[in-house]
Write an enzyme that holds these catalytic residues in place. Structure first.
Site, PDB file in Angstrom:
ATOM      1  N   SER A 277     -62.973 -32.090 -34.663  1.00 56.94           N
ATOM      2  CA  SER A 277     -63.162 -33.069 -33.577  1.00 56.94           C
ATOM      3  C   SER A 277     -62.453 -34.348 -33.985  1.00 56.94           C
ATOM      4  O   SER A 277     -62.092 -34.526 -35.154  1.00 56.94           O
ATOM      5  CB  SER A 277     -64.650 -33.350 -33.369  1.00 56.94           C
ATOM      6  OG  SER A 277     -65.179 -33.982 -34.519  1.00 56.94           O
ATOM      7  N   ASP A 278     -62.253 -35.257 -33.047  1.00 57.51           N
ATOM      8  CA  ASP A 278     -61.773 -36.576 -33.448  1.00 57.51           C
ATOM      9  C   ASP A 278     -62.992 -37.389 -33.901  1.00 57.51           C
ATOM     10  O   ASP A 278     -64.143 -36.990 -33.728  1.00 57.51           O
ATOM     11  CB  ASP A 278     -60.994 -37.273 -32.315  1.00 57.51           C
ATOM     12  CG  ASP A 278     -60.080 -38.391 -32.861  1.00 57.51           C
ATOM     13  OD1 ASP A 278     -60.172 -38.715 -34.060  1.00 57.51           O
ATOM     14  OD2 ASP A 278     -59.288 -38.953 -32.087  1.00 57.51           O
ATOM     15  N   TRP A 279     -62.705 -38.509 -34.476  1.00 60.62           N
ATOM     16  CA  TRP A 279     -63.711 -39.400 -35.061  1.00 60.62           C
ATOM     17  C   TRP A 279     -64.869 -39.684 -34.075  1.00 60.62           C
ATOM     18  O   TRP A 279     -64.671 -40.407 -33.101  1.00 60.62           O
ATOM     19  CB  TRP A 279     -63.009 -40.703 -35.430  1.00 60.62           C
ATOM     20  CG  TRP A 279     -63.827 -41.751 -36.085  1.00 60.62           C
ATOM     21  CD1 TRP A 279     -64.617 -42.667 -35.453  1.00 60.62           C
ATOM     22  CD2 TRP A 279     -63.925 -42.009 -37.476  1.00 60.62           C
ATOM     23  NE1 TRP A 279     -65.194 -43.486 -36.368  1.00 60.62           N
ATOM     24  CE2 TRP A 279     -64.787 -43.104 -37.638  1.00 60.62           C
ATOM     25  CE3 TRP A 279     -63.372 -41.419 -38.618  1.00 60.62           C
ATOM     26  CZ2 TRP A 279     -65.112 -43.629 -38.883  1.00 60.62           C
ATOM     27  CZ3 TRP A 279     -63.686 -41.951 -39.855  1.00 60.62           C
ATOM     28  CH2 TRP A 279     -64.549 -43.040 -39.978  1.00 60.62           C
ATOM     29  N   GLU A 280     -65.993 -39.105 -34.334  1.00 58.48           N
ATOM     30  CA  GLU A 280     -67.185 -39.278 -33.481  1.00 58.48           C
ATOM     31  C   GLU A 280     -66.966 -38.853 -32.032  1.00 58.48           C
ATOM     32  O   GLU A 280     -67.766 -39.187 -31.162  1.00 58.48           O
ATOM     33  CB  GLU A 280     -67.693 -40.728 -33.536  1.00 58.48           C
ATOM     34  CG  GLU A 280     -68.194 -41.079 -34.936  1.00 58.48           C
ATOM     35  CD  GLU A 280     -68.787 -42.465 -35.069  1.00 58.48           C
ATOM     36  OE1 GLU A 280     -68.516 -43.326 -34.207  1.00 58.48           O
ATOM     37  OE2 GLU A 280     -69.530 -42.673 -36.042  1.00 58.48           O
ATOM     38  N   SER A 281     -65.898 -38.104 -31.775  1.00 58.88           N
ATOM     39  CA  SER A 281     -65.686 -37.680 -30.381  1.00 58.88           C
ATOM     40  C   SER A 281     -66.793 -36.737 -29.934  1.00 58.88           C
ATOM     41  O   SER A 281     -67.052 -36.613 -28.741  1.00 58.88           O
ATOM     42  CB  SER A 281     -64.322 -37.004 -30.218  1.00 58.88           C
ATOM     43  OG  SER A 281     -64.295 -35.756 -30.880  1.00 58.88           O
TER      44      SER A 281
END
Ligand code: BGC
Length: 747
Positions: A277-281
Site C-alpha cells: 500500500s502507499d503510506w497509510e493509504s
C-alpha cells in the site's frame, strides 16, 4: 556473536542456490510457509518506517518475534546491519527484512527529475541512470526502491507531475519499463540490483483539480487505454512490486480495489510479485468513507489483494485476530506471504546479499557523473531561439549570470532528492566560469535571493550587471519544494519577484536568455515573449551546471522534446494533445477573440467551437515540441502498407533532412488517428518515435514499423479491438506538425 558477513551463510547454507529459477523459488517459499506461525505470517505483511537512532528494545522484540517484514527509510548503515542481524539470527525463522527507500531519480548521483528524463525520449538513458541509482542504493543497504512512478499526468498543477513521464501512455510505458530494467538488472539477486515498485496503481495523476490525493473519476475504457498501459509495461519488464495509490477511482480507494489488484493485475496481467500500500493509504480509507475502522480496513485490503501494509497498523494490529475469528480466510494471508517471500528469495536476501554489508556511498564516480551530465543535457528543451541568439559565442566579452537558481546547489536537484549531497552539485555559475576559463567575464547577481522571495532589493544590481555585459542569462523557476508530493499549485506563473526581475533585465535591451528550472510546465508565455531564447531545463540534478553551460555555449545542441503539453494559462487545464475532436473542432472555424468582438454583438456571430474566447484553443507549446540549433525538415511520407490487416504491421517511411548548418539530434514522432470508431478516438496518438543524429545537410530515410495490434482501444464491452477502417498518420517533430498520409485497416 557471529560476524555480519557470515551469519546468513550459516543459517541458510542448506538452501543456497545461485540463479534460482521460479519453480525452485516456489518450492523454497512453500517449505518456509509450512514452518510459519500465523503471527510470523502476518509479520511478513508489515512494513514500518524507521527514524534512525539506534535499535530500541521494543523494536528488537518485534524483530525477534518475526512481526516485521520490511522497513523503509533506515539510512544509517550500521543500524541497518544490526537490524538485519537481529532479524536473521535472533528470530525463530530468520527471514531477512526487505529494506526500502525512495530512490526516484538517483541515490547519491542525482539525475534529472523523471519528467526531465522523459524529455530526452531515451529509454536506454533512463535504464542506465536507474542502474547507477540501484548500485549506489544497494551499496547503502537497500534492496527495494519505490519507483518508477508512471502515473499519466495531464495537469501541471499537480506537483507530482515532476515524478512521472508526462502525459502520453506510449512514451511513459517505454520509459517505465526501461527504469524497471535499470533498477532490477539482468538478475534481481545481484548485489547491485534493487527491486522496482510500479506506482501508484492507479489513476493517481488524474486527481480532480490537480490537487494531490484528490478523487479520480476515470471511465474504464480511458483507464485501460491511457492510465494502465505503463503499469502493464512494468509487469512485462518484470517489476517485482506494485504500490497502490492514495486516491479513490470511481468511488473505490485503490487500496481496496479488487478490480485493480486481483482482476487486472493478477488475473489479466499475471503479476507474480507483491503489492504494497502507499503510506497509510489503507488507514486513510476511513477518511475516504470506505471503511469504518482499522479492522474493516484490514479485511478490505487483504481481500482486494494488498500484500504488505506501509506504515499504518491495520494488518499488524488486526489481521491475526481476524483470521482466528474466521472473518479473513487464512488462505488470503498465505497468498500474500507467498508473494512477499517469493520476492525476498528472488532478491537473494537468503543467499547472495550475505551480511547485508552497507556503507554510505562516497561521492559519485566519474562514470556516474558523466552519465548524469549526458542525461541532464538531453533533458533540456529549447523552446525559443529568436535571431539565433543561442548558442552564445565562447569568445563573448562578458555574460551576466542572473537569477535565484544560477548558483543554488540544492534546488536544481528537484523533488525526492533524499540522499544527493549539495557538495556534489555543479551550479550553472560555476560551470559557466569554468567553461569560459575566466571569472572576470562573468558578472553574477541573483536579483532575488530565492524563487519565492518578494524581496526586490537585489534587482538593481542584476540590471547593472546586465547593462555592463553583452548578454544576460537568467536562471529562474521553482525551488525543489514547489513540486512533488502534496505540492500542487493553483497559479503556475513565476513565484515571488522573479517576474519583476525578468522585466527589469529585459528593459536593458541586452539579449536575454531565459533558463527555466522547474518541476512542472509553468505558464510563462508573457515572459517567454520578452526573451530572445528559452531553455526549459526542469530540475536537472547533480550535473545541472555543466549540462547547461554546454548547451548555452554550443558545446552541445539541444535535443529534448516536451513530454507534456505546455498550457497558456491555468484556466486551459487540462490540455493535452490526444484530446477528442468534439462536434465543433475549433481548427475548421474562423473564430473571433475577445478583443475583436464588436460591441453589442449577438450570440453566435463569433463562430462557435470548443475553445476559449480569451486564449483560443492552442496550447503554448504542443506535446513533443522542442527546437535545436539546427533545423529538421520532413518530406516524402510514404505508407508501404496502405491496406493492412489487424494482424500485420504498418510500415511508413519518411525523409528527414538536417536542413540547418550544424549537426544535431532529432526525435521523429509518429502519430495516428483512427478516423471513425465505435467509440470516438483521440485526434492523434503517439505510436512510435526515433532519435536520430544527422550531420548538417544530411538526409536519412526513416522507417517505422507499427504493429496494427497497437492501434486499438477498449470498446463499449471493454474488449480491446482494432477496428477496420480509415486511419491517418503523421511523422513530424512534434504533435502538431509533419506530413500526413492515410491507410486502411481491413477486416
Ligand atoms: C508516497 C510514495 C512513497 C511513500 C514512501 C508516500 O507518501 O506517495 O510515493 O513511496 O510515501 O516514502
Amino acid at each position: 556473536m557471529r560476524t555480519s558477513t557470515t551469519f546468513l551463510v550459516l543459517l541458510f547454507s542448506a538452501t543456497v542456490c545461485a540463479g534460482a529459477d521460479d519453480a525452485d523459488v516456489d518450492r523454497r517459499v512453500a517449505a518456509l510457509l509450512t514452518r510459519m506461525t500465523l503471527t510470523e505470517k502476518v509479520g511478513q505483511l508489515v512494513q514500518i518506517n524507521r527514524q534512525t537512532g539506534g535499535v530500541p528494545d521494543a523494536l528488537k522484540e518485534r524483530l525477534r518475534q518475526g512481526r516485521i517484514g520490511s522497513m523503509l527509510n533506515e539510512i544509517t548503515p550500521a543500524t541497518s546491519q544490526e537490524i538485519q542481524r537481529i532479524t536473521v539470527t535472533e528470530s525463530r525463522l530468520g527471514i531477512p527484512l526487505l529494506m526500502g527507500r525512495d530512490v526516484i531519480h538517483g541515490y547519491r548521483t542525482i539525475f534529472p527529475i523523471p519528467l526531465g528524463q522523459a524529455a530526452a525520449w531515451d529509454a536506454d538513458l533512463v535504464k542506465k541512470a536507474a542502474a547507477v541509482a540501484a548500485e549506489e542504493a544497494a551499496g547503502a543497504g537497500f534492496q527495494w526502491t519505490f519507483a518508477p512512478m508512471m502515473d499519466i499526468a495531464r495537469d501541471p498543477r499537480w506537483g507530482r507531475i515532476a515524478e512521472g513521464f508526462g502525459e502520453d501512455p506510449h512514451l511513459a510505458s517505454l520509459l517505465a519499463a526501461a527504469m524497471v530494467r535499470g533498477f532490477q538488472g539482468d538478475d534481481l539477486a545481484s548485489p547491485k540490483s534493487i527491486a522496482a515498485c510500479a506506482k501508484h496503481f492507479a489513476g493517481y495523476g488524474a486527481a480532480e483539480g490537480g490537487r494531490d490525493y484528490d478523487t479520480a473519476h476515470i471511465p474504464e475504457g480511458l483507464l485501460r487505454d491511457v492510465y494502465l498501459p505503463p503499469f502493464k509495461a512494468a509487469v512485462d519488464a518484470g517489476a517485482a512490486t506494485f504500490m497502490t495509490s492514495f486516491n479513490e477511482i470511481n468511488g473505490v480507494p485503490s487500496s481496496a480495489s479488487e478490480f485493480l489488484l486481483r482482476r487486472v493485475l493478477r488475473d489479466e496481467w499475471g503479476f507474480k510479485g507483491f503489492v504494497v500500500s502507499d503510506w497509510e493509504s489503507m488507514s486513510e480509507m476511513i477518511d475516504h468513507g470506505f471503511a469504518k475502522d482499522l479492522q474493516d480496513v484490514a479485511v478490505k485490503s487483504i481481500r482486494a489483494g494488498v500484500d504488505m501494509e506501509m506504515q499504518s497498523p491495520a494488518y499488524a494490529d488486526h489481521l491475526e485476530a481476524l483470521v482466528k475469528r474466521g472473518v479473513v480466510a487464512e488462505k488470503l494471508v498465505d497468498d500474500a506471504v507467498r508473494n512477499v517471500l517469493r520476492i525476498k528469495f528472488r532478491l537473494g536476501l537468503f543467499d547472495t546479499r550475505k551480511g547485508f554489508a552497507a556503507a554510505l556511498p562516497g561521492p559519485p564516480s566519474p562514470a556516474a557523473l558523466a552519465l548524469a551530465r549526458t542525461a541532464a543535457t538531453k533533458s533540456v528543451v529549447l523552446l525559443k531561439n529568436d535571431g539565433k541568439v543561442l548558442p552564445l559565442d565562447r569568445k563573448v566579452r562578458s555574460v551576466a549570470v542572473i537569477g535565484p537558481l544560477a548558483d543554488d546547489p540544492y534546488e536544481v536537484l528537484g523533488t525526492w532528492n533524499r540522499d544527493g549531497q549539495i557538495e556534489d552539485t555543479v551550479t550553472p555559475l560555476a560551470a559557466i566560469r569554468s567553461l569560459l576559463g575566466s571569472a572576470d567575464r562573468v558578472r553574477h547577481a541573483p536579483g532575488v535571493p530565492y524563487s519565492r522571495s518578494r524581496d526586490k532589493a537585489g534587482i538593481a544590481e542584476a540590471v547593472e550587471a546586465s547593462r555592463q555585459s553583452d548578454v544576460a542569462v537568467l536562471f529562474v523557476g521553482e525551488e525543489a519544494i514547489l513540486s512533488g508530493e502534496a505540492h500542487s499549485l493553483a497559479y503556475l506563473g513565476l513565484a515571488g519577484a522573479q517576474k519583476d526581475l525578468v522585466e527589469a533585465v529585459e528593459s536593458t535591451g541586452k539579449p536575454l536568455v531565459l533558463v527555466v528550472l522547474a518541476g512542472r510546465p509553468l505558464t510563462l508565455g508573457d515572459l517567454f515573449a520578452k526573451a530572445d531564447a528559452v531553455l526549459y531545463a526542469w530540475h536537472p540534478g547533480t550535473m545541472t551546471g555543466p549540462a547547461l553551460a554546454d548547451l548555452l555555449f554550443g558545446v552541445e545542441t539541444p535535443s529534448g522534446k516536451l513530454p507534456v503539453t505546455f498550457p497558456k494559462a491555468e484556466g486551459q487545464i487540462p490540455v493535452y494533445y490526444a484530446h477528442k475532436n468534439t462536434g465543433r473542432p475549433p481548427t475548421k472555424r474562423k473564430l473571433t477573440l475577445i478583443d475583436d468582438i464588436p460591441l453589442r454583438a449577438r450570440q453566435s456571430s463569433l463562430g462557435d467551437a470548443a475553445r476559449y474566447l480569451d486564449i483560443g484553443y492552442e496550447p503554448l507549446y504542443p506535446f513533443g515540441y522542442g527546437l535545436s540549433y539546427t533545423t529538421f525538415t520532413y518530406a516524402n511520407l510514404r505508407v508501404a502498407t496502405p491496406r493492412l490487416k489487424a494482424t500485420e504491421s504498418l510500415r511508413v517511411t519518411v525523409d528527414l533532412t538536417n536542413s540547418g548548418d550544424r549537426e544535431g539530434e532529432e526525435i521523429a514522432q509518429l502519430y495516428v488517428r483512427d478516423v471513425v470508431g465505435s467509440l470516438t478516438r483521440p485526434v492523434k496518438e503517439l505510436k512510435g518515435f526515433q532519435k536520430v543524429r544527422l550531420r548538417a545537410g544530411e538526409t536519412r530515410t526513416l522507417a517505422f514499423d507499427v504493429p496494427a495490434a497497437s492501434l486499438g482501444f477498449h470498446d463499449q464491452a471493454m474488449r480491446y479491438v482494432v477496428e477496420p477502417g480509415e486511419f491517418r498518420v503523421w511523422v513530424g517533430g512534434d504533435s502538431r506538425s509533419g506530413p500526413e498520409a492515410g491507410f486502411e485497416v481491413t477486416e
